[in-house]
Design a protein around this motif. Structure first.
Motif, PDB file in Angstrom:
ATOM      1  N   LEU A 274      11.490 -11.921 -14.653  1.00 15.05           N
ATOM      2  CA  LEU A 274      11.276 -10.333 -14.164  1.00 15.05           C
ATOM      3  C   LEU A 274       9.987 -10.034 -13.984  1.00 15.05           C
ATOM      4  N   LYS A 275       9.292 -10.130 -15.112  1.00 14.03           N
ATOM      5  CA  LYS A 275       7.930  -9.692 -15.281  1.00 14.03           C
ATOM      6  C   LYS A 275       7.032 -10.374 -14.507  1.00 14.03           C
ATOM      7  N   ASN A 276       7.269 -11.597 -14.050  1.00 13.93           N
ATOM      8  CA  ASN A 276       6.505 -12.249 -12.996  1.00 13.93           C
ATOM      9  C   ASN A 276       6.916 -11.794 -11.669  1.00 13.93           C
ATOM     10  N   LYS A 277       7.948 -11.402 -11.387  1.00 12.09           N
ATOM     11  CA  LYS A 277       8.399 -10.799 -10.079  1.00 12.09           C
ATOM     12  C   LYS A 277       7.521  -9.485  -9.907  1.00 12.09           C
ATOM     13  N   LEU A 278       7.345  -8.883 -10.971  1.00 15.54           N
ATOM     14  CA  LEU A 278       6.586  -7.747 -10.854  1.00 15.54           C
ATOM     15  C   LEU A 278       5.376  -7.870 -10.772  1.00 15.54           C
ATOM     16  N   TYR A 280       3.791 -10.554  -9.229  1.00 15.42           N
ATOM     17  CA  TYR A 280       3.499 -10.784  -8.115  1.00 15.42           C
ATOM     18  C   TYR A 280       3.485 -10.172  -7.056  1.00 15.42           C
ATOM     19  N   SER A 281       4.522  -8.880  -7.183  1.00 14.67           N
ATOM     20  CA  SER A 281       4.838  -7.776  -6.425  1.00 14.67           C
ATOM     21  C   SER A 281       3.621  -6.895  -6.191  1.00 14.67           C
ATOM     22  N   TRP A 282       3.122  -6.513  -7.578  1.00 18.66           N
ATOM     23  CA  TRP A 282       2.067  -5.427  -7.813  1.00 18.66           C
ATOM     24  C   TRP A 282       0.852  -6.203  -7.064  1.00 18.66           C
ATOM     25  N   GLU A 283       0.528  -7.631  -7.480  1.00 18.57           N
ATOM     26  CA  GLU A 283      -0.746  -8.234  -6.723  1.00 18.57           C
ATOM     27  C   GLU A 283      -0.384  -8.038  -5.263  1.00 18.57           C
ATOM     28  N   GLN A 284       0.443  -8.479  -4.647  1.00 19.80           N
ATOM     29  CA  GLN A 284       0.448  -8.351  -3.177  1.00 19.80           C
ATOM     30  C   GLN A 284       0.262  -6.683  -2.715  1.00 19.80           C
ATOM     31  N   TYR A 285       0.850  -5.767  -3.463  1.00 24.84           N
ATOM     32  CA  TYR A 285       0.658  -4.462  -3.005  1.00 24.84           C
ATOM     33  C   TYR A 285      -0.733  -4.082  -3.029  1.00 24.84           C
ATOM     34  N   HIS A 286      -1.363  -4.455  -4.254  1.00 26.26           N
ATOM     35  CA  HIS A 286      -2.769  -4.066  -4.288  1.00 26.26           C
ATOM     36  C   HIS A 286      -3.780  -4.615  -3.332  1.00 26.26           C
ATOM     37  N   GLN A 287      -3.460  -6.011  -2.848  1.00 28.59           N
ATOM     38  CA  GLN A 287      -4.108  -6.703  -1.721  1.00 28.59           C
ATOM     39  C   GLN A 287      -3.984  -5.739  -0.723  1.00 28.59           C
ATOM     40  N   GLY A 288      -2.575  -5.539  -0.216  1.00 24.43           N
ATOM     41  CA  GLY A 288      -2.204  -5.187   0.953  1.00 24.43           C
ATOM     42  C   GLY A 288      -2.376  -3.622   1.401  1.00 24.43           C
ATOM     43  N   TYR A 289      -2.652  -2.837   0.180  1.00 23.80           N
ATOM     44  CA  TYR A 289      -2.995  -1.608   0.491  1.00 23.80           C
ATOM     45  C   TYR A 289      -4.473  -1.135  -0.031  1.00 23.80           C
ATOM     46  N   ALA A 290      -5.143  -2.263  -0.171  1.00 23.68           N
ATOM     47  CA  ALA A 290      -6.529  -1.915  -0.777  1.00 23.68           C
ATOM     48  C   ALA A 290      -7.519  -0.940   0.125  1.00 23.68           C
ATOM     49  N   ASP A 291      -7.234  -1.082   1.480  1.00 25.60           N
ATOM     50  CA  ASP A 291      -7.808  -0.102   2.359  1.00 25.60           C
ATOM     51  C   ASP A 291      -7.531   1.072   2.470  1.00 25.60           C
ATOM     52  N   ASP A 292      -5.980   1.365   2.120  1.00 21.46           N
ATOM     53  CA  ASP A 292      -5.504   2.565   2.147  1.00 21.46           C
ATOM     54  C   ASP A 292      -5.152   3.640   1.224  1.00 21.46           C
ATOM     55  N   ILE A 293      -5.361   3.017  -0.060  1.00 20.70           N
ATOM     56  CA  ILE A 293      -5.462   3.859  -1.328  1.00 20.70           C
ATOM     57  C   ILE A 293      -6.867   3.713  -1.955  1.00 20.70           C
ATOM     58  N   CYS A 294      -7.057   4.907  -2.505  1.00 22.02           N
ATOM     59  CA  CYS A 294      -8.512   5.078  -3.091  1.00 22.02           C
ATOM     60  C   CYS A 294      -8.488   4.132  -4.591  1.00 22.02           C
ATOM     61  N   GLU A 295      -9.727   3.731  -4.854  1.00 25.87           N
ATOM     62  CA  GLU A 295      -9.619   2.728  -6.068  1.00 25.87           C
ATOM     63  C   GLU A 295      -9.343   3.680  -7.328  1.00 25.87           C
ATOM     64  N   ASP A 296      -9.742   4.879  -7.403  1.00 31.28           N
ATOM     65  CA  ASP A 296      -9.424   5.742  -8.474  1.00 31.28           C
ATOM     66  C   ASP A 296      -7.749   5.984  -8.770  1.00 31.28           C
ATOM     67  N   ASP A 297      -7.147   6.076  -7.498  1.00 28.25           N
ATOM     68  CA  ASP A 297      -5.590   6.112  -7.448  1.00 28.25           C
ATOM     69  C   ASP A 297      -5.102   4.778  -8.089  1.00 28.25           C
ATOM     70  N   PHE A 298      -5.708   3.839  -7.575  1.00 31.17           N
ATOM     71  CA  PHE A 298      -5.364   2.548  -7.869  1.00 31.17           C
ATOM     72  C   PHE A 298      -5.346   2.057  -9.578  1.00 31.17           C
ATOM     73  N   ILE A 299      -6.487   2.757 -10.097  1.00 36.29           N
ATOM     74  CA  ILE A 299      -6.516   2.712 -11.438  1.00 36.29           C
ATOM     75  C   ILE A 299      -5.825   3.470 -12.132  1.00 36.29           C
ATOM     76  N   GLN A 300      -5.187   4.358 -11.907  1.00 35.09           N
ATOM     77  CA  GLN A 300      -4.198   5.178 -12.581  1.00 35.09           C
ATOM     78  C   GLN A 300      -2.734   4.446 -12.311  1.00 35.09           C
ATOM     79  N   MET A 301      -2.636   4.052 -11.170  1.00 38.83           N
ATOM     80  CA  MET A 301      -1.271   3.160 -10.912  1.00 38.83           C
ATOM     81  C   MET A 301      -1.405   2.019 -11.909  1.00 38.83           C
ATOM     82  N   ASP A 302      -2.315   1.224 -12.072  1.00 43.17           N
ATOM     83  CA  ASP A 302      -2.496   0.021 -12.759  1.00 43.17           C
ATOM     84  C   ASP A 302      -2.192   0.369 -14.232  1.00 43.17           C
TER      85      ASP A 302
END
Length: 469
Positions: A274-278, A280-302
Protein backbone atom coordinates in the motif's frame (compact mmCIF):
# COMPACT_ATOMS: atom_id res chain seq x y z
CA UNK A 1 31.44 10.61 12.89
CA UNK A 2 30.19 13.84 14.41
CA UNK A 3 27.63 16.00 12.66
CA UNK A 4 27.81 19.79 12.73
CA UNK A 5 24.93 22.23 12.66
CA UNK A 6 25.35 22.46 8.88
CA UNK A 7 24.41 18.81 8.41
CA UNK A 8 21.64 19.04 10.98
CA UNK A 9 20.12 22.05 9.21
CA UNK A 10 20.25 20.50 5.74
CA UNK A 11 18.57 17.36 7.08
CA UNK A 12 15.43 19.29 8.01
CA UNK A 13 14.43 20.53 4.57
CA UNK A 14 14.55 17.96 1.71
CA UNK A 15 11.26 17.26 0.00
CA UNK A 16 9.61 13.89 0.40
CA UNK A 17 9.61 13.12 -3.31
CA UNK A 18 13.31 13.87 -3.68
CA UNK A 19 14.13 11.90 -0.56
CA UNK A 20 12.32 8.76 -1.70
CA UNK A 21 14.14 8.85 -5.04
CA UNK A 22 17.51 9.22 -3.35
CA UNK A 23 16.44 6.46 -0.95
CA UNK A 24 15.94 4.09 -3.87
CA UNK A 25 19.25 5.15 -5.40
CA UNK A 26 20.96 4.62 -2.05
CA UNK A 27 19.55 1.11 -1.82
CA UNK A 28 21.00 0.22 -5.22
CA UNK A 29 24.44 1.56 -4.28
CA UNK A 30 24.32 -0.27 -0.93
CA UNK A 31 23.34 -3.53 -2.64
CA UNK A 32 26.24 -3.24 -5.07
CA UNK A 33 28.68 -2.49 -2.26
CA UNK A 34 27.26 -5.38 -0.24
CA UNK A 35 27.67 -7.76 -3.19
CA UNK A 36 31.28 -6.61 -3.65
CA UNK A 37 32.02 -7.16 0.05
CA UNK A 38 30.62 -10.71 -0.11
CA UNK A 39 32.51 -11.46 -3.31
CA UNK A 40 35.79 -10.06 -1.92
CA UNK A 41 35.23 -11.68 1.50
CA UNK A 42 35.68 -8.34 3.27
CA UNK A 43 35.78 -8.80 7.07
CA UNK A 44 33.06 -7.18 9.19
CA UNK A 45 31.14 -5.90 6.18
CA UNK A 46 27.92 -6.49 8.15
CA UNK A 47 28.75 -3.31 10.07
CA UNK A 48 29.00 -1.16 6.96
CA UNK A 49 26.21 1.41 6.83
CA UNK A 50 24.32 3.56 4.37
CA UNK A 51 23.90 6.97 5.99
CA UNK A 52 21.29 9.24 4.45
CA UNK A 53 21.34 13.05 4.61
CA UNK A 54 24.68 13.38 6.34
CA UNK A 55 27.18 15.38 4.28
CA UNK A 56 25.52 15.02 0.88
CA UNK A 57 22.46 12.91 0.05
CA UNK A 58 23.99 9.67 1.30
CA UNK A 59 27.30 8.02 2.21
CA UNK A 60 28.44 4.42 2.27
CA UNK A 61 30.54 4.05 5.42
CA UNK A 62 32.68 1.10 6.49
CA UNK A 63 32.94 -0.53 9.93
CA UNK A 64 35.67 1.96 10.94
CA UNK A 65 33.45 4.95 10.12
CA UNK A 66 35.44 5.71 6.98
CA UNK A 67 33.48 7.08 4.02
CA UNK A 68 33.81 4.63 1.13
CA UNK A 69 31.75 6.73 -1.28
CA UNK A 70 29.70 9.92 -1.18
CA UNK A 71 26.66 10.58 -3.35
CA UNK A 72 24.59 13.54 -4.47
CA UNK A 73 21.25 12.91 -6.24
CA UNK A 74 19.73 15.47 -8.60
CA UNK A 75 16.35 14.86 -10.24
CA UNK A 76 16.43 17.61 -12.88
CA UNK A 77 14.01 16.52 -15.61
CA UNK A 78 15.64 18.91 -18.10
CA UNK A 79 19.13 18.65 -16.63
CA UNK A 80 20.95 17.56 -19.80
CA UNK A 81 23.86 20.05 -19.59
CA UNK A 82 26.85 19.81 -17.27
CA UNK A 83 26.60 23.49 -16.26
CA UNK A 84 23.26 22.86 -14.60
CA UNK A 85 25.26 20.97 -11.95
CA UNK A 86 28.09 23.51 -11.75
CA UNK A 87 27.72 24.10 -8.00
CA UNK A 88 28.76 20.49 -7.38
CA UNK A 89 31.98 21.05 -9.35
CA UNK A 90 33.09 23.41 -6.60
CA UNK A 91 34.45 22.32 -3.21
CA UNK A 92 32.37 23.36 -0.23
CA UNK A 93 34.00 25.73 2.25
CA UNK A 94 32.74 26.92 5.64
CA UNK A 95 33.25 29.74 8.08
CA UNK A 96 32.56 30.42 11.73
CA UNK A 97 30.63 33.61 12.34
CA UNK A 98 28.00 35.31 14.45
CA UNK A 99 24.44 34.77 13.24
CA UNK A 100 20.99 35.44 14.64
CA UNK A 101 19.26 32.41 16.14
CA UNK A 102 15.65 32.39 14.94
CA UNK A 103 14.39 30.63 18.06
CA UNK A 104 15.93 32.91 20.66
CA UNK A 105 16.35 36.04 18.49
CA UNK A 106 19.85 36.31 19.91
CA UNK A 107 23.26 36.32 18.28
CA UNK A 108 25.16 33.05 18.41
CA UNK A 109 28.41 31.75 16.90
CA UNK A 110 27.86 29.08 14.35
CA UNK A 111 29.59 27.17 11.55
CA UNK A 112 27.90 27.95 8.24
CA UNK A 113 28.62 27.25 4.58
CA UNK A 114 30.83 29.95 3.08
CA UNK A 115 30.87 28.69 -0.53
CA UNK A 116 28.42 26.12 -1.83
CA UNK A 117 29.88 22.99 -3.36
CA UNK A 118 30.32 19.26 -2.97
CA UNK A 119 31.53 18.41 0.54
CA UNK A 120 34.80 16.51 0.34
CA UNK A 121 36.16 17.61 3.73
CA UNK A 122 35.44 16.94 7.36
CA UNK A 123 35.13 20.16 9.38
CA UNK A 124 35.73 20.87 13.05
CA UNK A 125 32.52 22.81 13.73
CA UNK A 126 34.33 26.18 13.51
CA UNK A 127 34.94 26.31 9.78
CA UNK A 128 38.36 24.66 9.78
CA UNK A 129 39.16 21.68 7.55
CA UNK A 130 40.24 18.59 9.45
CA UNK A 131 40.81 16.17 6.58
CA UNK A 132 39.71 15.05 3.14
CA UNK A 133 36.81 12.75 3.97
CA UNK A 134 36.21 10.96 0.66
CA UNK A 135 38.69 10.10 -2.09
CA UNK A 136 38.39 11.68 -5.57
CA UNK A 137 37.40 8.40 -7.22
CA UNK A 138 34.46 7.90 -4.83
CA UNK A 139 32.47 11.11 -5.32
CA UNK A 140 29.33 10.53 -7.36
CA UNK A 141 26.49 12.46 -8.93
CA UNK A 142 23.25 10.62 -9.75
CA UNK A 143 21.04 12.07 -12.49
CA UNK A 144 17.81 11.06 -14.21
CA UNK A 145 18.68 12.10 -17.79
CA UNK A 146 21.72 11.62 -20.01
CA UNK A 147 24.40 14.36 -19.84
CA UNK A 148 26.47 13.86 -22.97
CA UNK A 149 28.77 16.85 -22.36
CA UNK A 150 29.58 16.09 -18.72
CA UNK A 151 33.22 15.12 -19.25
CA UNK A 152 34.06 17.48 -22.10
CA UNK A 153 37.12 19.71 -21.51
CA UNK A 154 36.62 23.48 -21.63
CA UNK A 155 37.75 23.93 -25.24
CA UNK A 156 35.50 21.21 -26.67
CA UNK A 157 32.52 22.23 -24.55
CA UNK A 158 32.62 25.87 -25.66
CA UNK A 159 33.43 24.98 -29.26
CA UNK A 160 30.53 22.53 -29.51
CA UNK A 161 28.01 25.35 -29.14
CA UNK A 162 29.11 28.91 -29.84
CA UNK A 163 26.40 30.28 -27.55
CA UNK A 164 28.07 28.75 -24.53
CA UNK A 165 30.08 31.27 -22.54
CA UNK A 166 30.42 29.56 -19.16
CA UNK A 167 32.44 26.53 -18.19
CA UNK A 168 33.01 25.44 -14.59
CA UNK A 169 36.07 23.31 -13.90
CA UNK A 170 35.28 20.11 -12.01
CA UNK A 171 37.49 20.86 -8.99
CA UNK A 172 35.55 18.48 -6.74
CA UNK A 173 36.30 15.59 -9.14
CA UNK A 174 32.68 14.46 -8.91
CA UNK A 175 31.72 11.85 -11.53
CA UNK A 176 28.50 10.48 -12.93
CA UNK A 177 27.45 7.24 -11.29
CA UNK A 178 27.61 4.23 -13.65
CA UNK A 179 24.23 2.51 -13.54
CA UNK A 180 25.14 0.16 -16.37
CA UNK A 181 28.82 0.51 -17.22
CA UNK A 182 28.72 -2.25 -19.82
CA UNK A 183 26.16 -0.32 -21.88
CA UNK A 184 27.63 3.09 -21.01
CA UNK A 185 24.53 4.23 -19.07
CA UNK A 186 25.21 6.94 -16.49
CA UNK A 187 21.71 7.99 -15.54
CA UNK A 188 18.53 6.39 -14.22
CA UNK A 189 15.05 7.84 -14.95
CA UNK A 190 12.43 8.42 -12.32
CA UNK A 191 9.91 5.64 -11.91
CA UNK A 192 6.83 6.02 -14.10
CA UNK A 193 4.69 3.42 -12.32
CA UNK A 194 5.05 -0.07 -10.91
CA UNK A 195 5.81 -1.48 -14.35
CA UNK A 196 8.32 1.16 -15.40
CA UNK A 197 10.61 1.51 -12.42
CA UNK A 198 14.18 1.25 -13.72
CA UNK A 199 15.80 1.69 -10.31
CA UNK A 200 13.67 -1.16 -8.97
CA UNK A 201 14.77 -3.42 -11.81
CA UNK A 202 18.42 -2.69 -11.04
CA UNK A 203 17.82 -3.43 -7.35
CA UNK A 204 15.99 -6.70 -8.03
CA UNK A 205 18.89 -7.91 -10.16
CA UNK A 206 21.38 -7.12 -7.38
CA UNK A 207 19.25 -8.84 -4.73
CA UNK A 208 19.08 -11.98 -6.82
CA UNK A 209 22.84 -11.97 -7.43
CA UNK A 210 23.50 -11.64 -3.69
CA UNK A 211 21.22 -14.62 -3.02
CA UNK A 212 23.04 -16.59 -5.71
CA UNK A 213 26.43 -15.73 -4.20
CA UNK A 214 25.15 -17.05 -0.89
CA UNK A 215 23.49 -20.03 -2.60
CA UNK A 216 20.35 -19.08 -0.72
CA UNK A 217 17.20 -21.16 -1.27
CA UNK A 218 15.31 -17.94 -2.12
CA UNK A 219 17.53 -17.07 -5.09
CA UNK A 220 14.85 -17.94 -7.65
CA UNK A 221 11.87 -16.74 -5.63
CA UNK A 222 10.69 -13.67 -7.58
CA UNK A 223 7.98 -12.86 -5.04
CA UNK A 224 10.49 -12.73 -2.17
CA UNK A 225 12.96 -10.64 -4.17
CA UNK A 226 10.23 -8.13 -4.97
CA UNK A 227 9.09 -8.05 -1.33
CA UNK A 228 12.65 -7.17 -0.24
CA UNK A 229 12.54 -4.10 -2.45
CA UNK A 230 9.06 -3.08 -1.29
CA UNK A 231 10.01 -3.54 2.36
CA UNK A 232 13.14 -1.40 2.06
CA UNK A 233 11.55 1.49 0.17
CA UNK A 234 8.45 1.52 2.37
CA UNK A 235 10.61 1.58 5.50
CA UNK A 236 12.71 4.62 4.62
CA UNK A 237 10.49 6.98 6.60
CA UNK A 238 8.96 4.78 9.30
CA UNK A 239 12.35 3.35 10.38
CA UNK A 240 11.11 -0.22 10.56
CA UNK A 241 14.51 -0.87 8.98
CA UNK A 242 17.44 1.13 10.32
CA UNK A 243 17.41 3.89 12.87
CA UNK A 244 17.14 7.65 12.96
CA UNK A 245 20.44 9.42 12.31
CA UNK A 246 21.30 12.44 14.49
CA UNK A 247 17.68 12.76 15.58
CA UNK A 248 16.66 13.62 12.02
CA UNK A 249 13.85 12.09 10.00
CA UNK A 250 16.30 10.11 7.91
CA UNK A 251 17.81 6.75 8.72
CA UNK A 252 21.13 5.04 8.67
CA UNK A 253 20.83 1.39 7.75
CA UNK A 254 23.45 -1.24 8.54
CA UNK A 255 24.32 -3.83 5.96
CA UNK A 256 23.37 -6.51 8.47
CA UNK A 257 19.81 -5.14 8.40
CA UNK A 258 19.78 -5.32 4.61
CA UNK A 259 21.22 -8.85 4.71
CA UNK A 260 18.49 -9.92 7.12
CA UNK A 261 15.64 -8.92 4.80
CA UNK A 262 17.41 -10.42 1.77
CA UNK A 263 18.26 -13.82 3.24
CA UNK A 264 15.17 -14.55 5.31
CA UNK A 265 11.70 -15.30 3.99
CA UNK A 266 8.85 -13.26 5.41
CA UNK A 267 5.14 -13.16 4.62
CA UNK A 268 3.79 -10.72 2.08
CA UNK A 269 2.72 -7.54 3.80
CA UNK A 270 -0.09 -5.45 2.34
CA UNK A 271 1.08 -2.35 4.19
CA UNK A 272 4.39 -2.27 2.34
CA UNK A 273 2.53 -2.71 -0.92
CA UNK A 274 0.00 0.00 0.00
CA UNK A 275 2.79 2.42 0.85
CA UNK A 276 4.50 1.70 -2.45
CA UNK A 277 1.25 2.36 -4.30
CA UNK A 278 1.12 5.74 -2.58
CA UNK A 279 4.79 6.37 -3.42
CA UNK A 280 4.29 5.66 -7.12
CA UNK A 281 1.09 7.70 -7.19
CA UNK A 282 2.67 10.74 -5.55
CA UNK A 283 5.80 10.60 -7.73
CA UNK A 284 3.58 10.54 -10.81
CA UNK A 285 1.42 13.40 -9.50
CA UNK A 286 4.46 15.49 -8.65
CA UNK A 287 5.91 15.00 -12.13
CA UNK A 288 2.60 15.50 -13.92
CA UNK A 289 1.68 18.75 -12.17
CA UNK A 290 5.15 20.26 -11.76
CA UNK A 291 4.22 23.13 -14.08
CA UNK A 292 0.78 23.76 -12.54
CA UNK A 293 1.51 23.77 -8.80
CA UNK A 294 4.09 26.12 -7.32
CA UNK A 295 7.09 24.60 -5.58
CA UNK A 296 6.18 26.10 -2.18
CA UNK A 297 2.82 24.34 -2.33
CA UNK A 298 4.49 21.08 -3.29
CA UNK A 299 6.80 21.43 -0.29
CA UNK A 300 3.78 21.69 2.03
CA UNK A 301 2.12 18.73 0.33
CA UNK A 302 5.38 16.77 0.56
CA UNK A 303 5.42 17.28 4.33
CA UNK A 304 1.96 15.76 4.67
CA UNK A 305 2.80 12.79 2.45
CA UNK A 306 6.04 12.27 4.37
CA UNK A 307 4.15 12.27 7.67
CA UNK A 308 1.68 9.77 6.23
CA UNK A 309 4.41 7.41 5.07
CA UNK A 310 6.22 7.79 8.39
CA UNK A 311 3.27 6.24 10.20
CA UNK A 312 3.79 2.83 11.81
CA UNK A 313 2.03 0.02 9.99
CA UNK A 314 -1.07 -0.06 12.19
CA UNK A 315 -1.62 3.71 11.96
CA UNK A 316 -1.14 3.73 8.20
CA UNK A 317 -3.63 0.90 7.80
CA UNK A 318 -6.11 2.78 9.96
CA UNK A 319 -5.74 5.80 7.66
CA UNK A 320 -6.50 3.64 4.62
CA UNK A 321 -9.57 2.14 6.27
CA UNK A 322 -10.87 5.52 7.44
CA UNK A 323 -10.76 7.13 4.01
CA UNK A 324 -12.42 4.10 2.40
CA UNK A 325 -15.64 3.95 4.48
CA UNK A 326 -17.48 1.98 1.80
CA UNK A 327 -14.82 -0.77 1.69
CA UNK A 328 -14.88 -3.33 4.46
CA UNK A 329 -12.90 -6.27 3.09
CA UNK A 330 -9.32 -6.64 4.35
CA UNK A 331 -8.49 -9.35 1.84
CA UNK A 332 -8.62 -7.17 -1.26
CA UNK A 333 -7.70 -3.81 0.28
CA UNK A 334 -4.82 -3.49 -2.19
CA UNK A 335 -7.17 -3.67 -5.14
CA UNK A 336 -9.67 -1.36 -3.44
CA UNK A 337 -7.12 1.40 -2.75
CA UNK A 338 -8.05 3.83 -5.54
CA UNK A 339 -5.14 5.69 -7.14
CA UNK A 340 -7.42 7.92 -9.22
CA UNK A 341 -9.29 8.99 -6.08
CA UNK A 342 -6.01 9.89 -4.39
CA UNK A 343 -5.30 12.26 -7.26
CA UNK A 344 -8.83 13.62 -7.71
CA UNK A 345 -9.74 14.03 -4.04
CA UNK A 346 -6.88 13.65 -1.53
CA UNK A 347 -4.08 15.43 -3.41
CA UNK A 348 -6.49 18.18 -4.44
CA UNK A 349 -7.42 18.74 -0.80
CA UNK A 350 -3.76 18.96 0.14
CA UNK A 351 -3.03 21.40 -2.67
CA UNK A 352 -5.87 23.76 -1.83
CA UNK A 353 -5.71 23.60 1.99
CA UNK A 354 -1.97 22.90 2.56
CA UNK A 355 -3.06 20.84 5.57
CA UNK A 356 -4.56 17.57 6.75
CA UNK A 357 -5.86 16.25 10.07
CA UNK A 358 -4.35 12.88 10.91
CA UNK A 359 -6.41 12.82 14.09
CA UNK A 360 -9.91 13.37 12.72
CA UNK A 361 -9.52 13.06 8.92
CA UNK A 362 -11.70 16.13 8.70
CA UNK A 363 -11.88 19.85 7.92
CA UNK A 364 -13.99 22.70 9.25
CA UNK A 365 -15.53 25.65 7.39
CA UNK A 366 -16.13 29.22 8.61
CA UNK A 367 -19.36 28.09 10.31
CA UNK A 368 -17.59 25.21 12.07
CA UNK A 369 -19.40 22.64 9.94
CA UNK A 370 -17.34 19.46 9.81
CA UNK A 371 -16.24 17.77 6.56
CA UNK A 372 -15.12 14.14 6.74
CA UNK A 373 -12.63 13.02 4.06
CA UNK A 374 -13.30 9.95 1.94
CA UNK A 375 -12.04 8.59 -1.37
CA UNK A 376 -15.54 7.59 -2.49
CA UNK A 377 -15.75 7.93 -6.26
CA UNK A 378 -19.09 6.70 -7.61
CA UNK A 379 -21.54 7.78 -10.28
CA UNK A 380 -24.59 9.79 -9.30
CA UNK A 381 -27.00 6.86 -9.70
CA UNK A 382 -29.63 6.00 -7.03
CA UNK A 383 -28.83 2.30 -6.93
CA UNK A 384 -25.07 2.89 -6.65
CA UNK A 385 -25.51 5.53 -3.96
CA UNK A 386 -27.86 3.27 -1.98
CA UNK A 387 -25.36 0.41 -2.08
CA UNK A 388 -22.56 2.73 -0.97
CA UNK A 389 -24.61 4.05 1.96
CA UNK A 390 -25.36 0.50 3.05
CA UNK A 391 -21.64 -0.30 3.06
CA UNK A 392 -20.92 2.82 5.11
CA UNK A 393 -23.58 2.00 7.68
CA UNK A 394 -22.22 -1.52 8.01
CA UNK A 395 -18.75 -0.10 8.74
CA UNK A 396 -19.03 0.26 12.51
CA UNK A 397 -15.42 1.40 12.92
CA UNK A 398 -15.99 4.27 10.54
CA UNK A 399 -19.30 5.23 12.19
CA UNK A 400 -17.71 5.48 15.62
CA UNK A 401 -15.16 7.92 14.25
CA UNK A 402 -17.69 9.89 12.20
CA UNK A 403 -20.77 10.37 14.37
CA UNK A 404 -20.71 14.18 14.51
CA UNK A 405 -19.72 15.25 11.00
CA UNK A 406 -21.96 17.25 8.68
CA UNK A 407 -20.53 16.38 5.26
CA UNK A 408 -18.79 13.43 3.64
CA UNK A 409 -16.36 14.57 0.94
CA UNK A 410 -16.42 12.46 -2.22
CA UNK A 411 -15.71 12.85 -5.93
CA UNK A 412 -19.07 13.69 -7.52
CA UNK A 413 -22.16 13.37 -5.23
CA UNK A 414 -23.75 16.53 -3.80
CA UNK A 415 -26.73 17.42 -1.58
CA UNK A 416 -27.79 13.88 -0.64
CA UNK A 417 -28.00 13.10 3.05
CA UNK A 418 -27.51 9.65 4.49
CA UNK A 419 -30.99 9.85 6.04
CA UNK A 420 -32.76 10.75 2.81
CA UNK A 421 -31.56 7.60 1.09
CA UNK A 422 -32.54 5.10 3.76
CA UNK A 423 -35.89 4.28 2.20
CA UNK A 424 -34.16 3.17 -1.01
CA UNK A 425 -32.15 0.49 0.71
CA UNK A 426 -33.68 -2.97 0.39
CA UNK A 427 -34.28 -5.61 3.10
CA UNK A 428 -34.59 -3.07 5.91
CA UNK A 429 -38.01 -3.06 7.58
CA UNK A 430 -37.62 -0.08 9.93
CA UNK A 431 -35.33 2.93 10.28
CA UNK A 432 -34.85 2.04 13.94
CA UNK A 433 -32.33 -0.61 12.91
CA UNK A 434 -30.11 2.12 11.60
CA UNK A 435 -30.37 4.13 14.78
CA UNK A 436 -29.15 1.14 16.71
CA UNK A 437 -26.22 0.64 14.37
CA UNK A 438 -25.33 4.32 14.56
CA UNK A 439 -24.96 4.08 18.31
CA UNK A 440 -21.26 4.66 18.98
CA UNK A 441 -21.32 3.31 22.48
CA UNK A 442 -20.64 6.82 23.80
CA UNK A 443 -23.41 8.19 25.99
CA UNK A 444 -25.63 10.77 24.28
CA UNK A 445 -23.67 10.46 21.02
CA UNK A 446 -25.14 8.98 17.86
CA UNK A 447 -24.16 9.01 14.21
CA UNK A 448 -25.38 12.12 12.39
CA UNK A 449 -28.06 10.72 10.10
CA UNK A 450 -28.28 14.09 8.33
CA UNK A 451 -24.69 13.98 7.15
CA UNK A 452 -24.65 14.90 3.47
CA UNK A 453 -22.45 13.85 0.60
CA UNK A 454 -20.52 16.81 -0.79
CA UNK A 455 -18.33 16.68 -3.85
CA UNK A 456 -14.76 17.82 -3.61
CA UNK A 457 -15.19 20.90 -5.84
CA UNK A 458 -18.07 22.22 -3.74
CA UNK A 459 -16.23 21.55 -0.48
CA UNK A 460 -13.17 23.48 -1.65
CA UNK A 461 -15.31 26.58 -2.23
CA UNK A 462 -15.92 26.80 1.53
CA UNK A 463 -12.43 27.80 2.73
CA UNK A 464 -11.72 24.60 4.60
CA UNK A 465 -9.30 24.49 7.51
CA UNK A 466 -8.24 21.93 10.09
CA UNK A 467 -8.76 22.38 13.80
CA UNK A 468 -5.71 22.53 16.06
CA UNK A 469 -4.37 19.03 16.82
Amino acid sequence: MSSSSVEQNRNATPSWSGYIHQGKVGFLVALRQLKKCIDDQVPNYENYVIRYENAEDFDIVDNNDKVISRHQVKAYIDGTSREQYSTLFKIQTRKYCEVEDKRSNQKIWKEIIDEEGFQIHQFDGQGHILAVEVSPDSRYLHVIVAITDFNLPRYEYLKKDGRRKKYTDNNSCIQLYPYNKKNDIYYCPLSQDGNHDTIRDYCLAEIQEILQLENNRLKDNDSHINQVYLRYVSSLLDHSIGKSHNNSAYPEIYFKDIIAIIKNAFPKDKIFELKNKLIYSWEQYHQGYADDICEDDFIQMDKIIKKLLSMPKDEFYKFVKMILPDKTSDENILELFPITSLENIFYLLLEKTKSFSFEGYNYLDSNDKSYRVSLIDIQNRPGKIAKTIKEIINNSEFLKATFNHDFLINRSINDISIDSRIDELSDVPENIRYKEEWDTGIKNSIFNANMEFIKIDTALERELRISEE
